[in-house]
Design a protein around this motif. Structure first.
Motif, PDB file in Angstrom:
ATOM      1  N   SER A  96      15.171  74.395 -35.833  1.00 27.21           N
ATOM      2  CA  SER A  96      16.579  74.598 -35.481  1.00 27.21           C
ATOM      3  C   SER A  96      16.748  75.428 -34.206  1.00 27.21           C
ATOM      4  CB  SER A  96      17.310  75.297 -36.639  1.00 27.21           C
ATOM      5  OG  SER A  96      17.323  74.485 -37.796  1.00 27.21           O
ATOM      6  N   SER A  97      15.668  75.733 -33.535  1.00 26.32           N
ATOM      7  CA  SER A  97      15.723  76.615 -32.360  1.00 26.32           C
ATOM      8  C   SER A  97      16.437  75.958 -31.180  1.00 26.32           C
ATOM      9  CB  SER A  97      14.312  77.009 -31.932  1.00 26.32           C
ATOM     10  OG  SER A  97      13.654  77.723 -32.954  1.00 26.32           O
ATOM     11  N   PHE A  98      17.131  76.794 -30.399  1.00 30.43           N
ATOM     12  CA  PHE A  98      17.820  76.333 -29.198  1.00 30.43           C
ATOM     13  C   PHE A  98      17.418  77.224 -28.039  1.00 30.43           C
ATOM     14  CE2 PHE A  98      21.364  76.371 -26.178  1.00 30.43           C
ATOM     15  CZ  PHE A  98      21.572  75.010 -25.985  1.00 30.43           C
ATOM     16  N   SER A  99      16.807  76.619 -27.015  1.00 32.54           N
ATOM     17  CA  SER A  99      16.389  77.355 -25.823  1.00 32.54           C
ATOM     18  C   SER A  99      17.540  77.378 -24.828  1.00 32.54           C
ATOM     19  CB  SER A  99      15.157  76.702 -25.198  1.00 32.54           C
ATOM     20  OG  SER A  99      14.060  76.748 -26.087  1.00 32.54           O
ATOM     21  N   VAL A 100      18.014  78.578 -24.528  1.00 33.77           N
ATOM     22  CA  VAL A 100      19.142  78.754 -23.619  1.00 33.77           C
ATOM     23  C   VAL A 100      18.614  78.781 -22.191  1.00 33.77           C
ATOM     24  CG1 VAL A 100      21.107  80.224 -23.039  1.00 33.77           C
ATOM     25  CG2 VAL A 100      20.260  80.147 -25.400  1.00 33.77           C
ATOM     26  N   SER A 101      19.093  77.880 -21.340  1.00 38.34           N
ATOM     27  CA  SER A 101      18.597  77.857 -19.962  1.00 38.34           C
ATOM     28  C   SER A 101      19.640  77.230 -19.057  1.00 38.34           C
ATOM     29  CB  SER A 101      17.277  77.075 -19.867  1.00 38.34           C
ATOM     30  OG  SER A 101      17.430  75.766 -20.380  1.00 38.34           O
ATOM     31  N   LEU A 102      19.903  77.896 -17.941  1.00 35.44           N
ATOM     32  CA  LEU A 102      20.858  77.351 -16.975  1.00 35.44           C
ATOM     33  C   LEU A 102      20.182  77.163 -15.620  1.00 35.44           C
ATOM     34  CD1 LEU A 102      23.753  76.396 -16.861  1.00 35.44           C
ATOM     35  CD2 LEU A 102      24.436  78.667 -16.090  1.00 35.44           C
ATOM     36  N   PHE A 103      19.884  78.265 -14.922  1.00 33.82           N
ATOM     37  CA  PHE A 103      19.219  78.171 -13.631  1.00 33.82           C
ATOM     38  C   PHE A 103      17.893  78.927 -13.688  1.00 33.82           C
ATOM     39  CE2 PHE A 103      23.834  78.920 -12.381  1.00 33.82           C
ATOM     40  CZ  PHE A 103      24.162  77.574 -12.517  1.00 33.82           C
ATOM     41  N   SER A 104      16.827  78.309 -13.178  1.00 31.41           N
ATOM     42  CA  SER A 104      15.540  78.996 -13.123  1.00 31.41           C
ATOM     43  C   SER A 104      15.491  79.871 -11.872  1.00 31.41           C
ATOM     44  CB  SER A 104      14.393  77.993 -13.086  1.00 31.41           C
ATOM     45  OG  SER A 104      14.359  77.312 -11.841  1.00 31.41           O
ATOM     46  N   ARG A 105      14.569  80.849 -11.861  1.00 31.99           N
ATOM     47  CA  ARG A 105      14.401  81.696 -10.678  1.00 31.99           C
ATOM     48  C   ARG A 105      14.003  80.871  -9.466  1.00 31.99           C
ATOM     49  NH1 ARG A 105      11.615  87.512 -12.249  1.00 31.99           N
ATOM     50  NH2 ARG A 105      13.354  88.290 -13.510  1.00 31.99           N
ATOM     51  N   ASP A 106      13.087  79.907  -9.668  1.00 28.16           N
ATOM     52  CA  ASP A 106      12.658  79.064  -8.554  1.00 28.16           C
ATOM     53  C   ASP A 106      13.824  78.247  -8.007  1.00 28.16           C
ATOM     54  OD1 ASP A 106      10.083  79.979  -8.673  1.00 28.16           O
ATOM     55  OD2 ASP A 106       9.311  78.281  -9.826  1.00 28.16           O
ATOM     56  N   GLN A 107      14.660  77.759  -8.905  1.00 31.20           N
ATOM     57  CA  GLN A 107      15.811  76.967  -8.488  1.00 31.20           C
ATOM     58  C   GLN A 107      16.724  77.793  -7.578  1.00 31.20           C
ATOM     59  OE1 GLN A 107      17.859  75.405 -11.883  1.00 31.20           O
ATOM     60  NE2 GLN A 107      19.366  74.266 -10.690  1.00 31.20           N
ATOM     61  N   ILE A 108      16.920  79.052  -7.935  1.00 32.17           N
ATOM     62  CA  ILE A 108      17.785  79.927  -7.152  1.00 32.17           C
ATOM     63  C   ILE A 108      17.119  80.304  -5.829  1.00 32.17           C
ATOM     64  CG2 ILE A 108      18.813  82.225  -7.101  1.00 32.17           C
ATOM     65  CD1 ILE A 108      19.339  81.914 -10.111  1.00 32.17           C
ATOM     66  N   ILE A 109      15.848  80.691  -5.870  1.00 27.75           N
ATOM     67  CA  ILE A 109      15.129  81.099  -4.656  1.00 27.75           C
ATOM     68  C   ILE A 109      15.089  79.964  -3.636  1.00 27.75           C
ATOM     69  CG2 ILE A 109      12.844  81.709  -3.758  1.00 27.75           C
ATOM     70  CD1 ILE A 109      12.427  83.295  -6.384  1.00 27.75           C
ATOM     71  N   ASN A 110      14.869  78.731  -4.132  1.00 26.38           N
ATOM     72  CA  ASN A 110      14.753  77.574  -3.242  1.00 26.38           C
ATOM     73  C   ASN A 110      16.089  76.897  -2.967  1.00 26.38           C
ATOM     74  OD1 ASN A 110      11.901  77.846  -3.109  1.00 26.38           O
ATOM     75  ND2 ASN A 110      11.704  76.770  -5.079  1.00 26.38           N
ATOM     76  N   ASN A 111      17.168  77.466  -3.525  1.00 20.45           N
ATOM     77  CA  ASN A 111      18.507  76.909  -3.341  1.00 20.45           C
ATOM     78  C   ASN A 111      18.544  75.418  -3.687  1.00 20.45           C
ATOM     79  OD1 ASN A 111      21.260  77.080  -2.718  1.00 20.45           O
ATOM     80  ND2 ASN A 111      20.903  76.380  -0.609  1.00 20.45           N
TER      81      ASN A 111
END
Length: 224
Positions: free
Chosen positions: A62-77
């Motif tokens: 029943s687990s849900f992994s919360v994820s929106l933006f990764s650090r790499d995604q932000i660093i690399n725009n």
């Protein structure tokens, strides 16, 4: 409304994957570079919750992994996958361990899937409501329950009976789902993942107590 004490303690007990976190300034700059307006809910979700994994004790599926933006995604725009469907902008916001649905957050902070017509199917009016549900389910993880009932013959009748006989759990409830409790039972009327239909589910100190409530509702023509 802020988180309940239960949900606050629950969140503090969880591990957080720092690869999916960023601070407020970093996130604001990223969203501005992406030309995203009205991003307050995305900002809150990213800085407060992204990276956590919601779990229920003894129920790993029943687990849900919360994820929106990764650090790499932000660093690399990197470009966002933000989509406009109907009148809502949506972004993928996490992954359920077993549910065969993609989960999204809207620019209003609502949590949704897509229905059979490809339109947003709102499950919670905020992530906080989803978090409160997980915290409650984790607290009663060892309570017996009976099957989910997906055929509610009389929604109005169900709401009246439950509101008359039980106390609402406000921190978990919104216009899409309602939670009730008494000293022996906890019940929920929620929204199904594939559309606006409702389900009903009961947890209790004993299985007999769960079944007893279901039988009463069947006898009164509320459930099939």
């Amino acid at each position: 409304m802020g988180l309940s004490t239960r949900a606050t303690k629950y969140l503090q007990s969880l591990d957080r994957n720092l690869e999916w976190t960023s601070n407020e300034d970093q996130t604001k700059v990223y969203l501005e570079k992406q030309n995203i307006r009205h991003f307050e809910e995305f900002l809150k979700y990213q800085t407060l919750y992204s990276g956590y994994k919601l779990t229920i004790q003894d129920q790993p599926l029943s687990s849900f992994s919360v994820s929106l933006f990764s650090r790499d995604q932000i660093i690399n725009n990197e470009s966002l996958d933000l989509e406009k469907i109907g009148d809502k902008f949506i972004e993928i916001c996490g992954e359920h361990m077993t549910a065969q649905f993609t989960f999204f957050i809207t620019e209003r902070g609502e949590i949704c899937t897509l229905d059979n017509n490809g339109l947003p199917n709102i499950l919670h009016n905020s992530f906080e409501k989803m978090l409160e549900e997980y915290a409650l389910k984790n607290e009663i993880y060892n309570w017996p329950s009976n099957p989910y009932y997906f055929t509610i013959k009389n929604i109005e009748g169900l709401m009246k009976i439950m509101n008359d006989k039980f106390q609402t759990i406000p921190e978990c409830s919104d216009e899409y789902s309602t939670w009730w409790k008494n000293d022996e039972l906890i019940a929920v009327k929620g929204r199904t993942l594939d559309g606006p239909d409702s389900f009903f589910h009961v947890y209790g100190l004993t299985r007999n107590q769960c079944d007893g409530l279901i039988e009463k509702l069947k006898d009164q023509g509320i459930l099939k």
